[in-house]
Design an enzyme around this catalytic site. Structure first.
Site, PDB file in Angstrom:
ATOM      1  N   LYS A  22      -0.262   3.672   0.477  1.00 31.04           N
ATOM      2  CA  LYS A  22      -1.190   5.153   1.621  1.00 31.04           C
ATOM      3  C   LYS A  22      -1.640   4.971   0.664  1.00 31.04           C
ATOM      4  CE  LYS A  22       0.672   9.162   3.037  1.00 31.04           C
ATOM      5  NZ  LYS A  22      -0.250   9.985   2.813  1.00 31.04           N
ATOM      6  N   ASN A  23      -1.848   6.154  -0.018  1.00 34.42           N
ATOM      7  CA  ASN A  23      -2.011   7.136  -1.250  1.00 34.42           C
ATOM      8  C   ASN A  23      -3.275   6.028  -1.943  1.00 34.42           C
ATOM      9  OD1 ASN A  23      -1.001   9.045  -0.555  1.00 34.42           O
ATOM     10  ND2 ASN A  23      -0.271   9.489  -2.741  1.00 34.42           N
ATOM     11  N   CYS A 118      -0.527  18.339   4.486  1.00 31.94           N
ATOM     12  CA  CYS A 118       1.228  18.761   4.754  1.00 31.94           C
ATOM     13  C   CYS A 118       1.349  19.731   4.180  1.00 31.94           C
ATOM     14  CB  CYS A 118       2.082  17.877   3.544  1.00 31.94           C
ATOM     15  SG  CYS A 118       2.377  16.053   4.002  1.00 31.94           S
ATOM     16  N   ARG A 123      -2.192  24.348  -2.386  1.00 30.37           N
ATOM     17  CA  ARG A 123      -2.774  23.686  -2.255  1.00 30.37           C
ATOM     18  C   ARG A 123      -4.148  23.342  -2.260  1.00 30.37           C
ATOM     19  NH1 ARG A 123       0.155  18.006   0.324  1.00 30.37           N
ATOM     20  NH2 ARG A 123      -1.149  16.738  -1.357  1.00 30.37           N
ATOM     21  N   ASP A 309       6.511  13.293  -4.414  1.00 31.52           N
ATOM     22  CA  ASP A 309       6.630  12.512  -3.289  1.00 31.52           C
ATOM     23  C   ASP A 309       8.412  11.762  -3.166  1.00 31.52           C
ATOM     24  OD1 ASP A 309       4.476  12.823  -2.589  1.00 31.52           O
ATOM     25  OD2 ASP A 309       3.739  11.665  -2.750  1.00 31.52           O
ATOM     26  N   ARG A 401       3.153   8.935  10.012  1.00 36.27           N
ATOM     27  CA  ARG A 401       1.477   9.371   8.592  1.00 36.27           C
ATOM     28  C   ARG A 401       1.837   8.236   7.186  1.00 36.27           C
ATOM     29  NH1 ARG A 401       1.639  14.779   6.346  1.00 36.27           N
ATOM     30  NH2 ARG A 401      -0.427  13.597   4.978  1.00 36.27           N
TER      31      ARG A 401
HETATM   32  C1  UD1 Z   1      -1.250  13.406  -4.362  1.00 38.54           C
HETATM   33  C2  UD1 Z   1      -0.694  12.304  -2.927  1.00 38.54           C
HETATM   34  C3  UD1 Z   1       0.604  13.745  -2.577  1.00 38.54           C
HETATM   35  C4  UD1 Z   1       1.868  13.723  -3.779  1.00 38.54           C
HETATM   36  C5  UD1 Z   1       0.481  14.724  -5.142  1.00 38.54           C
HETATM   37  C6  UD1 Z   1       1.012  14.790  -6.068  1.00 38.54           C
HETATM   38  C7  UD1 Z   1      -2.529  11.619  -1.796  1.00 38.54           C
HETATM   39  C8  UD1 Z   1      -3.558  11.428  -0.611  1.00 38.54           C
HETATM   40  N1  UD1 Z   1      -1.656  12.739  -2.111  1.00 38.54           N
HETATM   41  O1  UD1 Z   1      -1.983  14.611  -3.355  1.00 38.54           O
HETATM   42  O2  UD1 Z   1       1.216  12.433  -1.835  1.00 38.54           O
HETATM   43  O3  UD1 Z   1       2.272  14.849  -3.274  1.00 38.54           O
HETATM   44  O4  UD1 Z   1      -0.692  13.244  -5.524  1.00 38.54           O
HETATM   45  O5  UD1 Z   1       1.467  13.321  -6.846  1.00 38.54           O
HETATM   46  O6  UD1 Z   1      -2.676  10.460  -2.841  1.00 38.54           O
HETATM   47  N2  UD1 Z   1      -4.070  21.232  -7.377  1.00 38.54           N
HETATM   48  C9  UD1 Z   1      -4.710  22.322  -7.129  1.00 38.54           C
HETATM   49  N3  UD1 Z   1      -6.074  22.478  -7.183  1.00 38.54           N
HETATM   50  C10 UD1 Z   1      -6.574  21.771  -6.647  1.00 38.54           C
HETATM   51  C11 UD1 Z   1      -6.074  20.313  -6.564  1.00 38.54           C
HETATM   52  C12 UD1 Z   1      -4.735  20.468  -6.808  1.00 38.54           C
HETATM   53  O7  UD1 Z   1      -3.979  24.000  -7.597  1.00 38.54           O
HETATM   54  O8  UD1 Z   1      -7.945  21.755  -6.402  1.00 38.54           O
HETATM   55  C13 UD1 Z   1      -2.541  21.319  -7.275  1.00 38.54           C
HETATM   56  C14 UD1 Z   1      -1.915  21.482  -5.953  1.00 38.54           C
HETATM   57  O9  UD1 Z   1      -1.452  22.308  -5.232  1.00 38.54           O
HETATM   58  C15 UD1 Z   1      -0.239  20.973  -6.105  1.00 38.54           C
HETATM   59  C16 UD1 Z   1      -0.967  20.475  -7.654  1.00 38.54           C
HETATM   60  O10 UD1 Z   1      -2.231  20.608  -7.656  1.00 38.54           O
HETATM   61  O11 UD1 Z   1       0.292  21.634  -7.151  1.00 38.54           O
HETATM   62  C17 UD1 Z   1      -1.075  18.444  -7.662  1.00 38.54           C
HETATM   63  O12 UD1 Z   1      -1.768  18.703  -6.934  1.00 38.54           O
HETATM   64  P1  UD1 Z   1      -2.904  16.828  -6.925  1.00 38.54           P
HETATM   65  O13 UD1 Z   1      -2.434  15.745  -8.069  1.00 38.54           O
HETATM   66  O14 UD1 Z   1      -3.943  17.209  -6.439  1.00 38.54           O
HETATM   67  O15 UD1 Z   1      -2.241  16.487  -4.902  1.00 38.54           O
HETATM   68  P2  UD1 Z   1      -3.200  15.540  -4.563  1.00 38.54           P
HETATM   69  O16 UD1 Z   1      -3.964  14.548  -5.030  1.00 38.54           O
HETATM   70  O17 UD1 Z   1      -3.306  16.666  -3.166  1.00 38.54           O
END
Ligand code: UD1
Length: 423
Positions: A22-23, A118, A123, A309, A401
């Protein structure tokens, strides 16, 4: 609303095919926006999140056709009508922010609503925005939207050092950099298999990328990208989830298409808990023979560490382990919402901040429980498979989802599980 009914206690035997990730698919699909040529994705999973991304790309004017019962996605962004990603679609899924980098890189402009997703913590998307700003974009946050403009002549290559690892920010910056003028270096980049898959696809489209899968990715911008056909990498989270099914019920299941390199840190924990994981010519076989599993401690980390995850699902297993396990969640705050539901099934769990202490009990008891997010929902299903009596999981739209035909995949291995459709 649909419910999943499970009568626990049957050891599982059989095979489960693992779908495309999915991701990975959610980041490969927006890559269509980088080119006016066709992009074809094979091995696509059939999930509601994929339909949401289809809807989002469609709202921009891209064409997305699901072929071969949804296993193949044919995408074209030859004719784009608008560069505005609307709140009504973006709010359904956080990954929607991944259209920002590609639109800005190809068209020099984009307006994207700030996402929802979620409910597992704040985030924010500040890292995505900072990376694009480093490439020369001007950003204006107004009315819940990011209004982004590239400099005349397009985004410029830059050195971007992420203060901590973000999967999404790495993906957005990587896609944007493929069309930037000059060289971009992404430091402290995410190393997840989904990033490697994206880089491989972009390279087929003509991008010049080196270093994916390491903390430093270097991208030489090109003037235009072309079309490509690319198979979506195996879903390591679906794989890990179904590896836990025979671990929790006992029995032996082969996960078709499973690869140990995708779940190495997780498989090590299963091994430490006393669950056998073997490579087969067609995938991975997971077996648990006699007795309870042993307690193990888990810390979630970016890849190649233990994935956040899989934390909820691992907790379901550890609820019946012999001894006390400590699970530390380091990626997201507020990601133990499954704990109170597992406690309703007789689990002994104490949550303090980002740490959950789980003292195993010999047997969980079936109960009505409620899914709170995607991975939490499947952890309740796993717990239900092991519990005595009936478990009814409500709010399964979270499950849909990210998991395709969960009741069929588990049912084929002997689980007593059915979906009761809402009238
Ligand atoms: C992706 C995955 C999700 C997984 C996560 C971590 C997808 C669609 N989703 O989510 O299933 O749980 O990686 O492996 O691929 N953060 C910030 N600022 C930012 C971006 C992130 O503070 O601009 C923080 C987030 O709140 C979180 C951490 O960084 O605490 C990691 O998030 P991130 O790796 O970006 O996760 P996603 O890409 O949203």
């Amino acid at each position: 609303m649909d419910q999943i009914h499970i009568t626990g206690g049957t050891p599982l035997t059989g095979t489960i095919p693992i779908a495309g990730a999915k991701n990975a698919c959610l980041t490969l699909m927006p890559a269509t926006l980088l080119t006016d040529q066709p992009l074809t994705l094979t091995n696509a999973p059939r999930l509601s999140d994929i339909r949401t991304m289809t809807q989002l790309l469609g709202s921009l004017g891209a064409e997305v056709s699901a072929l071969n019962e949804g296993r193949v996605l044919a995408l074209s962004s030859h004719d784009i009508d608008t560069l505005r990603a609307d709140y009504d679609i973006v709010r359904k899924m956080r990954a929607s922010i991944l259209v920002l980098g590609p639109m800005l890189a190809r068209f020099g402009q984009a307006e994207v609503s700030l996402p929802g997703g979620c409910a597992i913590g704040a985030r924010p998307v500040d890292l995505h925005l900072r990376a694009l700003e480093a490439m020369g974009a001007t950003l204006d946050l107004r009315d819940g939207y990011v209004h982004a403009t590239a400099p005349a002549g397009g985004l410029r290559g830059a050195v971007v050092e992420f203060p901590f690892v973000s999967v999404g920010a790495t993906e957005n910056a990587l896609m944007a950099a493929t069309l930037a003028v000059g060289t971009t270096v992404l430091k402290n980049a995410a190393r997840e298999p989904e990033i490697v898959d994206l880089a491989q696809c972009l390279r087929k489209m003509g991008a010049r990328i080196e270093g994916e899968g390491t903390p430093t990715i270097t991208i030489e911008g090109v003037t235009a990208l072309g079309g490509a056909t690319h198979p979506v990498v195996t879903d390591r989270i679906e794989l890990g989830t179904y590896m836990l099914a025979p671990a929790i019920t006992g029995g032996s299941v082969e996960l078709l298409g499973g690869r140990l390199d995708l779940v190495a840190a997780f498989a090590e924990k299963l091994d430490a808990a006393g669950v056998s994981v073997e490579e087969t010519p067609t995938g991975l076989r997971v077996s648990r023979k006699n007795g309870r599993v042993r307690a193990v401690d888990v810390v979630t980390e970016p890849f190649p560490g233990f994935p956040t995850d899989l934390q909820a699902q691992m907790m379901a297993l550890l609820c019946t382990a012999e001894g006390t396990s400590v699970l530390e969640e380091r990626i997201f705050e507020n990601r133990f919402m499954h704990a109170p539901e597992l406690i309703r099934m007789g689990a002994r769990i104490d949550v303090h901040g980002g740490t959950a202490t789980v003292t195993g009990v010999p047997r969980l008891k079936g109960a009505p429980v409620m899914a709170t997010d995607l991975r939490a929902s499947v952890s309740l299903i796993l717990a239900g498979l092991a519990a005595e009596g009936e478990t009814v999981v409500s709010r399964v739209y979270h499950l849909d989802r990210g998991y395709e035909r969960v009741e069929e995949k588990l049912g084929n291995c002997g689980a007593k599980i059915e979906r009761v459709r809402a009238a």
